[in-house]
Design a protein around this motif. Structure first.
Motif, PDB file in Angstrom:
ATOM      1  N   GLN A 159      -0.725   5.935  -4.567  1.00  0.00           N
ATOM      2  CA  GLN A 159       0.549   5.704  -5.254  1.00  0.00           C
ATOM      3  C   GLN A 159       0.690   4.288  -5.783  1.00  0.00           C
ATOM      4  OE1 GLN A 159       3.743   6.549  -2.562  1.00  0.00           O
ATOM      5  NE2 GLN A 159       2.958   5.237  -0.963  1.00  0.00           N
ATOM      6  N   ASP A 170      -1.677   5.614  -9.575  1.00  0.00           N
ATOM      7  CA  ASP A 170      -0.488   5.859 -10.393  1.00  0.00           C
ATOM      8  C   ASP A 170      -0.398   4.895 -11.569  1.00  0.00           C
ATOM      9  OD1 ASP A 170       0.459   7.910  -8.876  1.00  0.00           O
ATOM     10  OD2 ASP A 170       2.358   6.979  -8.345  1.00  0.00           O
ATOM     11  N   TYR A 192       4.425  19.017  -1.837  1.00  0.00           N
ATOM     12  CA  TYR A 192       3.990  17.852  -2.611  1.00  0.00           C
ATOM     13  C   TYR A 192       2.947  18.256  -3.655  1.00  0.00           C
ATOM     14  CZ  TYR A 192       1.556  13.630  -3.941  1.00  0.00           C
ATOM     15  OH  TYR A 192       0.974  12.651  -4.677  1.00  0.00           O
ATOM     16  N   GLU A 212       3.323  17.810  -7.543  1.00  0.00           N
ATOM     17  CA  GLU A 212       2.426  16.845  -8.174  1.00  0.00           C
ATOM     18  C   GLU A 212       1.688  17.470  -9.364  1.00  0.00           C
ATOM     19  OE1 GLU A 212       2.603  13.787  -7.315  1.00  0.00           O
ATOM     20  OE2 GLU A 212       0.870  12.872  -8.266  1.00  0.00           O
ATOM     21  N   PRO A 243       4.925  15.287 -11.467  1.00  0.00           N
ATOM     22  CA  PRO A 243       4.913  14.286 -10.398  1.00  0.00           C
ATOM     23  C   PRO A 243       6.183  13.446 -10.347  1.00  0.00           C
ATOM     24  CG  PRO A 243       3.219  13.819 -12.066  1.00  0.00           C
ATOM     25  CD  PRO A 243       3.839  15.115 -12.434  1.00  0.00           C
ATOM     26  N   LYS A 256       7.623  10.564 -12.581  1.00  0.00           N
ATOM     27  CA  LYS A 256       6.730   9.412 -12.559  1.00  0.00           C
ATOM     28  C   LYS A 256       6.692   8.702 -13.903  1.00  0.00           C
ATOM     29  CE  LYS A 256       1.924   9.398 -12.133  1.00  0.00           C
ATOM     30  NZ  LYS A 256       0.697   9.862 -11.449  1.00  0.00           N
TER      31      LYS A 256
END
Ligand code: SF4
Lengths: 316, 120
Positions: free
Chosen positions: A191, A195, B39, B43, B47, B75
């Motif tokens: 993350q 990411d 999750y 995802e 996400p 995200k």
């Protein structure tokens, strides 16, 4: 001594176990210790069964301490001396105080290892920070340390700072790790780096830092399994900032002053078990005792230290 | 299509093996608890991340107030959200859990204070 997660848990547990008169000394102007700058989530899943940020985790203990009459909290109080007889000297604004305790719990945490300790050659320009210090600057002071950064070390602090800087608009050019794997949690590699498309260079090291006044670039080189540089594998990374995240050193100078035995390699107390030291009536808990990777375990073990101190006082 | 990912819901970091057909999840294996399954599906489909950051304060005891989104946000909205957070200045005392901005960017999430903060 120390009002971070370890000291707060120890004080509350000692109180709950019947200790009458507790003084909690904290050098900062707030309780919470390192949790105050750890604004990311990931704390409390075991202790509170929910995921909290560092400040939220600290806040729960600060509230309990506020309600607790039997614990005197002294902020901006810096302990400068501890004797084998448990006499304590500390500075607070405008005064040098001296008290004698029947039991002492050291919850003094850690400091960061620095560039000097891993010996990166090169010049000594501005722009090189221990990652935890940079974390405090960004999260608490609102200063961004630079525009283009390289991070040395893939422990959790390094990974978390990579994400934090990326979110703040800093171009994070990579994390350089001399080992084959990260010391940090896998979730943080995912993350914090994946990411944000930040490269992680395993088995690499920074071989030189360049720059006159400010960091200008670093040389990175691949190393073999014996950590020897592989010729011809080097490359340059232009950057103005280097964050160094290469581990923590428990702070045990007060224990040393009191005559306690210290393991020189790890800077931890030499003792028969967790939370103990070689000085009777002096306990050590949290990161001062050993470096933890989860604060939940600091809370659990430090509460035990509080109860151990209470038991010691009863027996006396 | 088989995919491998790490569950980031907790520090255990389970290695998940996912069988998916585009954005449709067929099976998830490797999770040590139910959250891993959820999750993996999220995802692959869309996400989400909880954003934590600090906002500037004015006239308060600390220069910055740590904040978080009340729920995870998409995200791809992280940077847009950061840009909007930078325009906020908190100038009155709040308690931990207080809402600093409601329905932030129309994402249906609030921005929440992570600690109490007093006047100077
Ligand atoms: S599957 Fe469950 S135990 Fe494993 S990382 Fe995810 S939340 Fe943690």
């Amino acid at each position: 001594m120390g009002g971070g997660p370890a000291g707060m848990a120890a004080a509350l547990a000692a109180r709950a176990a019947g200790v009458q008169d507790i003084l909690l000394l904290e050098r900062d102007q707030h309780l919470g210790g390192i949790l105050n700058q750890c604004i990311h989530p990931g704390f409390g899943l075991h202790h509170f069964k929910e995921e909290l940020t560092g400040p939220e985790y600290a806040d729960r203990f600060v509230r309990l301490l506020k309600e607790e009459q039997g614990i005197e909290v002294s902020l901006r109080s810096f302990v400068v001396k501890l004797t084998p007889g448990r006499e304590i000297s500390y500075f607070r604004p405008g005064a040098l105080e001296e008290v004698r305790a029947r039991a002492v719990i050291l919850a003094t945490g850690c400091r960061e290892r620095t560039r000097e300790m891993i010996q990166i050659p090169g010049s000594r320009p501005a722009g090189i920070y221990p990652a935890g210090l940079a974390q405090k600057m960004v999260n608490m002071e609102g200063w961004i340390p630079g525009r283009e950064a390289v991070i040395v070390g893939s422990g959790d602090i390094g990974l978390i700072m990579a994400r934090r800087m990326a979110l703040e608009g800093v171009k994070v050019k990579g994390v350089v790790e001399i080992q084959k794997t990260s010391r940090g949690l896998v979730r943080n590699v995912v993350q914090c780096l994946e990411d944000f498309g930040i490269p992680l260079y395993f088995r690499h090291r920074i071989s030189r830092i360049h720059g006159a006044d400010r960091v200008e670039k670093v040389d990175v080189v691949r190393v073999d399994d014996n950590l020897k540089d592989i010729p011809g594998s080097g490359f340059e990374v232009p950057c103005d900032t280097v964050l160094v995240s290469v581990g923590l050193i428990p702070e045990n100078e007060l224990l040393e002053m009191a005559g306690g035995e210290i393991d020189r390699a790890a800077n931890t107390p030499v003792a028969a078990g967790v939370n103990l030291t070689s000085v009777p009536g002096v306990f050590a808990c949290g990161n001062a005792c050993k470096v933890y990777d989860l604060v939940d375990w600091v809370t659990r073990d430090s509460a035990l230290a509080g109860r151990m101190a209470a038991e010691y006082l009863e027996k006396k | 299509m088989k995919r491998v990912m790490t569950c980031i819901e907790c520090p255990q970091g389970c290695r998940l093996e996912i069988e998916a057909d585009g954005r449709r999840v067929l099976s998830v294996a490797g999770q040590k608890c139910k959250r891993g399954d959820k999750y993996a599906r999220q995802e692959i489909e869309a996400p989400m991340r909880t954003l934590t950051t600090s906002v500037l304060t004015g006239g308060l005891e600390l220069k910055m107030l740590p904040v978080r989104t009340s729920k995870p946000i998409p995200k791809e909205k992280l940077f847009e959200t950061m840009a909007a957070v930078k325009r906020i200045v908190v100038s009155s005392p709040v308690k931990a859990g207080a809402v600093v901005a409601t329905d932030f960017l129309g994402l249906g999430v609030d921005l929440v204070a992570c600690r109490s903060i007093d006047k100077k």
